[in-house]
Design an enzyme around this catalytic site. Structure first.
Site, mmCIF file in Angstrom:
data_model
loop_
_atom_site.group_PDB
_atom_site.id
_atom_site.type_symbol
_atom_site.label_atom_id
_atom_site.label_comp_id
_atom_site.label_asym_id
_atom_site.label_seq_id
_atom_site.Cartn_x
_atom_site.Cartn_y
_atom_site.Cartn_z
ATOM 1 N N ARG A 39 0.974 -1.238 0.090
ATOM 2 C CA ARG A 39 0.027 0.126 -0.076
ATOM 3 C C ARG A 39 0.851 1.260 0.035
ATOM 4 O O ARG A 39 1.863 1.487 0.882
ATOM 5 C CB ARG A 39 -0.981 -0.030 1.150
ATOM 6 C CG ARG A 39 -2.072 -1.198 1.196
ATOM 7 C CD ARG A 39 -2.719 -1.207 2.206
ATOM 8 N NE ARG A 39 -3.579 -2.142 2.423
ATOM 9 C CZ ARG A 39 -4.398 -2.635 3.393
ATOM 10 N NH1 ARG A 39 -4.995 -1.772 4.417
ATOM 11 N NH2 ARG A 39 -5.429 -3.826 3.170
ATOM 12 N N ARG A 62 1.944 1.204 10.004
ATOM 13 C CA ARG A 62 1.484 1.408 8.837
ATOM 14 C C ARG A 62 2.693 1.387 7.774
ATOM 15 O O ARG A 62 3.616 2.304 7.942
ATOM 16 C CB ARG A 62 0.870 2.939 8.914
ATOM 17 C CG ARG A 62 -0.101 3.375 7.722
ATOM 18 C CD ARG A 62 -0.862 4.459 7.738
ATOM 19 N NE ARG A 62 -1.672 4.810 8.904
ATOM 20 C CZ ARG A 62 -2.978 4.203 8.961
ATOM 21 N NH1 ARG A 62 -3.320 3.780 7.820
ATOM 22 N NH2 ARG A 62 -3.658 4.268 9.912
ATOM 23 N N GLU A 86 -7.048 -0.923 15.622
ATOM 24 C CA GLU A 86 -7.340 -1.681 14.729
ATOM 25 C C GLU A 86 -6.521 -2.702 14.352
ATOM 26 O O GLU A 86 -5.189 -2.538 13.958
ATOM 27 C CB GLU A 86 -8.038 -1.113 13.570
ATOM 28 C CG GLU A 86 -8.579 -2.011 12.633
ATOM 29 C CD GLU A 86 -8.343 -1.462 11.133
ATOM 30 O OE1 GLU A 86 -8.156 -2.310 10.187
ATOM 31 O OE2 GLU A 86 -8.454 -0.239 10.883
ATOM 32 N N SER A 97 -10.436 -5.861 10.261
ATOM 33 C CA SER A 97 -11.602 -5.041 9.811
ATOM 34 C C SER A 97 -12.363 -6.435 8.666
ATOM 35 O O SER A 97 -11.919 -6.856 7.818
ATOM 36 C CB SER A 97 -11.313 -4.036 8.849
ATOM 37 O OG SER A 97 -12.550 -3.062 8.702
ATOM 38 N N ARG A 130 0.740 -5.946 12.283
ATOM 39 C CA ARG A 130 -0.021 -5.549 13.604
ATOM 40 C C ARG A 130 -0.136 -6.575 14.943
ATOM 41 O O ARG A 130 -0.037 -6.116 15.965
ATOM 42 C CB ARG A 130 -1.294 -5.196 13.317
ATOM 43 C CG ARG A 130 -1.202 -3.809 12.222
ATOM 44 C CD ARG A 130 -2.521 -2.938 12.114
ATOM 45 N NE ARG A 130 -2.498 -1.796 11.161
ATOM 46 C CZ ARG A 130 -3.328 -0.588 11.250
ATOM 47 N NH1 ARG A 130 -4.248 -0.810 11.984
ATOM 48 N NH2 ARG A 130 -2.733 0.453 10.448
#
Length: 425
Positions: A260, A275, A347, A350, A390
């Site tokens: 990403r 991230r 988070e 999801s 994560r």
């Protein structure tokens, strides 16, 4: 993707659902485009029919020596042949404009999704586990994990910011987490897939990454895209297919690198692994009938929760509000893991039910048992089971000790080759 026929049938309800997501009412514009397109289609059909009719009449007139009539008909056919390409091009242009407008609109929220503008209005559904009481001040992972082999400096020299090199025990722990998750999701009934990491634009369009989020993707020189999540590859396995109802639900999982650009995340989480441009993730995807999708959403969420529970990581389950859901989702649960270094929940997964939104973009359908005539769009669901990087952060911070070491969770020991604690160099 939305069905213009449904919008025509109930424009007020469509606009109201869009407005719940913070989008402007657009049904009038869409219907006007559709009416213009339909009028052009009708004009094409009438012109083609008249051209064919006049062409047949030319032969009859010539056979009967009615030369003046034949000449008039030939002139009419010539005019129609000249006009038709322009009308057809107008119809294609209006159709493309309508398709582009529909493709840019997010999915409509389910009725039980709470109204809200952003993440502050998400609703906590459940909480599991109690954060560990530490007799020392817990640190964030960038502050102690470099001594364990987390190397941002080498990664920056090689690739730039938002990359990491994992060395020794911490690399083994990262691998152990991915393998453990993949094994557990296989046991939960998700079939393991090793999918491509590069996809065509049609695949990225099918799951909703294109055209709206192109800036968040890495694109190759031959117009392929590196997957931002294995959702893209897994969900597109059923694109342009007609499945049998008896084969559903189809449950899939994959452990892949994900890529990403984080174009929309400038300045956010610039420290650590939260991230990154490249990270590993175990993805879950389900292809289901409409009647199955709600139960499959709960099932997928439980499969992700089971990983956190096995690792003894405290977390909370959140129902996202209309303003915080992803583009393709109609309903989303987030799992947020406790990070003692940050003193907050973040988070880690999801899990979304997309209804038939992606299926329309992919032309993915199923045939009901006993119904040999009609087909219906499938429902698609996806979620993280879990994001490996994560989860690595969560393990490092929750299992850290005062001396900078990190204990290995019990369930990971079979994957660690005898390592039960990471010691700082």
């Amino acid at each position: 993707m939305h069905d213009i026929r449904q919008i025509r049938e109930n424009p007020a309800a469509f606009d109201a659902a869009l407005e719940r997501r913070g989008a402007a009412a657009v049904s009038a514009t869409l219907i006007a485009l559709d009416e213009k397109r339909r009028a052009l289609i009708t004009e094409v059909q009438i012109s083609q029919a008249r051209r064919n009719e006049a062409s047949r009449a030319i032969g009859a007139a010539k056979a009967q020596k009615r030369e003046d009539e034949a000449a008039t008909l030939m002139a009419e056919v010539a005019v129609l042949k000249e006009r038709l390409p322009a009308i057809e091009e107008d119809e294609r242009a209006i159709g493309a404009e309508l398709d582009d407008a529909l493709a840019a609109l997010p999915n409509l929220p389910a009725d039980d999704v709470p109204q809200g503008a952003d993440e502050t209005e998400n609703v906590e559904v459940a909480r599991w586990g109690t954060p560990r009481s530490m007799d020392f001040k817990p640190l964030e992972h960038p502050d102690f994990a470099p001594a364990l082999g987390l190397d941002f400096e080498s990664a920056a020299r090689i690739s730039g910011s938002r990359f990491a090199v994992l060395r020794g025990g911490i690399a083994r722990l990262n691998r152990a987490l991915g393998q453990f998750m993949l094994d557990r999701q296989g046991q939960a009934g998700y079939a393991e897939i090793a999918p491509p990491l590069l996809v065509r634009k049609e695949a990225a369009f099918g799951t909703g990454q294109l055209p709206k989020f192109e800036e968040d993707l890495f694109k190759t020189t031959d117009d392929r895209y590196l997957i931002p999540t294995a959702e893209v590859s897994l969900t597109n396995l059923v694109r342009e297919s007609i499945l049998e109802e008896a084969a559903l639900p189809i449950r899939l999982t994959a452990l892949t690198p994900c890529f990403r650009s984080e174009a929309g995340a400038a300045g956010r989480d610039t420290r650590g692994l939260i991230r990154q441009h490249q990270f590993d993730k175990v993805e879950l995807v389900t292809i289901a009938t409409p009647d199955q999708s709600e139960a499959e959403h709960e099932r997928m969420t439980e499969a992700a929760e089971a990983i956190l529970q096995a690792l003894d990581l405290p977390y909370r389950k959140m129902l996202l509000c209309t303003g915080d859901m992803g583009f393709s989702a109609r309903k989303t649960f987030d799992l947020e893991v406790w990070l003692p270094g940050q003193d907050c929940y973040r988070e880690i997964s999801s899990i979304s039910n997309c209804g038939d939104f992606q299926a329309r973009r992919m032309a993915a359908r199923y045939r009901q048992t006993g119904d040999q005539k009609g087909t219906h769009f499938v429902h698609t669901l996806n979620g993280s089971g879990l994001a490996v990087g994560r989860t690595l952060v969560a393990v490092l911070e929750n299992y850290q000790e005062a001396d900078g070491s990190v204990r290995i969770p019990q369930v990971l020991l079979p994957y660690m080759g005898g390592i039960d604690v990471l010691m700082p160099a």
